[in-house]
Design an enzyme around this catalytic site. Sequence first.
Site, PDB file in Angstrom:
ATOM      1  N   HIS A 205     -11.924   0.302 -50.588  1.00 57.09           N
ATOM      2  CA  HIS A 205     -12.514   0.069 -51.848  1.00 57.09           C
ATOM      3  C   HIS A 205     -12.648   1.112 -52.629  1.00 57.09           C
ATOM      4  CE1 HIS A 205     -15.923  -1.998 -54.150  1.00 57.09           C
ATOM      5  NE2 HIS A 205     -16.142  -0.576 -54.346  1.00 57.09           N
ATOM      6  N   GLU A 206     -12.968   2.465 -52.020  1.00 55.55           N
ATOM      7  CA  GLU A 206     -13.128   3.507 -52.833  1.00 55.55           C
ATOM      8  C   GLU A 206     -11.810   4.038 -53.427  1.00 55.55           C
ATOM      9  OE1 GLU A 206     -16.088   4.604 -53.723  1.00 55.55           O
ATOM     10  OE2 GLU A 206     -16.952   3.002 -52.605  1.00 55.55           O
ATOM     11  N   HIS A 209     -11.065   2.243 -56.625  1.00 57.95           N
ATOM     12  CA  HIS A 209     -11.519   3.102 -57.694  1.00 57.95           C
ATOM     13  C   HIS A 209     -10.572   4.140 -58.313  1.00 57.95           C
ATOM     14  CE1 HIS A 209     -15.084   0.872 -57.947  1.00 57.95           C
ATOM     15  NE2 HIS A 209     -15.757   1.092 -56.892  1.00 57.95           N
ATOM     16  N   HIS A 215     -15.141  -3.314 -60.589  1.00 58.96           N
ATOM     17  CA  HIS A 215     -15.651  -4.387 -59.635  1.00 58.96           C
ATOM     18  C   HIS A 215     -15.358  -5.689 -60.246  1.00 58.96           C
ATOM     19  CE1 HIS A 215     -18.635  -1.023 -58.198  1.00 58.96           C
ATOM     20  NE2 HIS A 215     -17.776  -1.187 -57.261  1.00 58.96           N
TER      21      HIS A 215
END
Length: 617
Positions: A205-206, A209, A215
């Site tokens: 998930h990071e 980014h 999101h």
Amino acid sequence: MSFLLIAFVCLLLHLPPAHSVHIKHSARLDTRLWRTLLGQRLAGYRKPAEEAGVEGAFESDMRLTSQQMTDILHQQQQNQQASLGASLLPAGVGGEGGGRGGRLKRKAVAHHSYLWPSRTVPYVFQHDFPEPYRETVLEAMQFWQRSTCVKFVPFSQSITEYLRHADYVLFRVGEGCQSSIGRVGLGEQTTEIASHCNEFGSVAHELGHILGFYHEQSRPDRDNHVTILRENIRSGRQHNFLKYSTSEIVTEEPYDIGSVMHYGPTYFSRDGGSRTIDTQDESYRAVMGQRNAPSFIDVKTANDMYTCNAQCDVWPECDNMGYVGPDCTCMCPTGLGGYDCTEVKSSTGDCGGVLKSTSGTIESPGYGNGNVYDSNIDCLWLIQGPFDTRSISLKMDGFELEDDTIQPCAFDWLEVRSLGPHLNGQRFCGEGPSDGVVYHGNTLVIHFHSDDSYTFSGFRLHYDVTKTSQSQPAMAHDDGLHGLDSHYAYTVPQSPAPEAKTASPEYHSPPQEAKAAQHTTEDPPQYHVPEAADFTTDAAASSDQVPSYSVETGGSLTHWTEWSPCSRLCDGGQRSRIRACRVAYCYDNQFEERPCNTHPCDVTDLGSGYDYYSEEE
């Protein structure tokens, strides 16, 4: 206390063994009590670890630049989102937008300056970044690198000269997980990992980014798919539920409840248990907030964003919502494969396959005669109707799967991909759906899964394919789509790929017209969303360099440079070399490193440099 002990002993005497427990048809479907008494794994709300947040981070784990924050909030003010009110915005932000300009693309940045040049992300581990954290980060890097054209390379002087910029990501220990969005362009940008979020899904998930993802639940169309329960939001945290406008996000990809970038149902809950985000249809609750791996749409968005198929001269026609990937072959939705995504992945039991008849029966292995299905089963069916199919209807003739009162469908489930082959579908368990299900399309994927413990009688369903010239079969209720828009369904072969709209000036966009497909004797690698346990750290991944995956490109690369000096005098350093790509994009490795000076340090080596690792701040 003695009464509870006696009750516990009696329960044990009447229970089969803990693994592969076979329960009669009349047994209760909810196994939470048994799991609690036997100390087995329990299901709960999906709470991604990065949701815990870091003080000052936007939406709990995003480190925005002042310009990014200003642009987002200024646009909110321009669109007059009066329901939130100015008092809900964090102090010290606002003002005129501008900056680098550009919209957020899909759920990600669109402006070129936030994308990593040459599709390459240099990184550094801080010298005290623990080895278990490094292994997790390298696992997540390996996933993104294996599924896209993006490469993660250790930062060095040679890579700086090659890329012609000095921007890199520093990984260090923090109080939580948080990252910048895309390439900030200020040299060092940090990504923090904490012990509670040092797991594959949260780190993936990071990295999303870092690649430029925002999101999922911030999309402008989110209210068509999820509901924000504002009365359950913790005081002072309402600004974390902003919905970006259509001028900030272009929703070219469908809303993906199963995205690794989507938060779970109790994000910033006032009491930790009340839902703040809920699905419009409860049958999608089981996938919201998943952190097994990036979804098929997550990977497709990254490939689109970095124009990973820009170098392809031949574009195969990919069916069932597959698309042309970095290797110029079809990347297929989870469970599908073959040259053009028309085949189904092999099942682990006596089940599954491609069904082309206009009606038929699907059932779990061993259904009927008092039998129960086996544990650890995955069955995949692909119902393939003709091109003039109007809909595919399902009617359950019998249904009993393991259930859980807190988090239904956490263990055994039947998935019906009623939003299309490319998206996570409805998951049914317990006694199954109360009504029939109707899918408006010609290709429907059905997936049955059982875990390693309690099993029940299973399910049997009947399906009917209705053509456009036929009338719709009568169902027990309405169309069963629960608000589904029919445009999500796949009904015709995918058209030739359009020109990529996010291509940087130095990249070549794919051709306007797809060229004739050339069949091959080998199937292309299919996209697969594995469980976290499917990933292993091999010998190559144990170092600080991500293993590379490449194919030959003939004479499109220059010769290698000489190996650089060793980065350390002792205790293991690195030498590196590079070569340049002469064409728009090369798949072969353009950067290599090898170990050097692996002998232990002694007193004569004190003071050796740390070119490869960042010095302690």
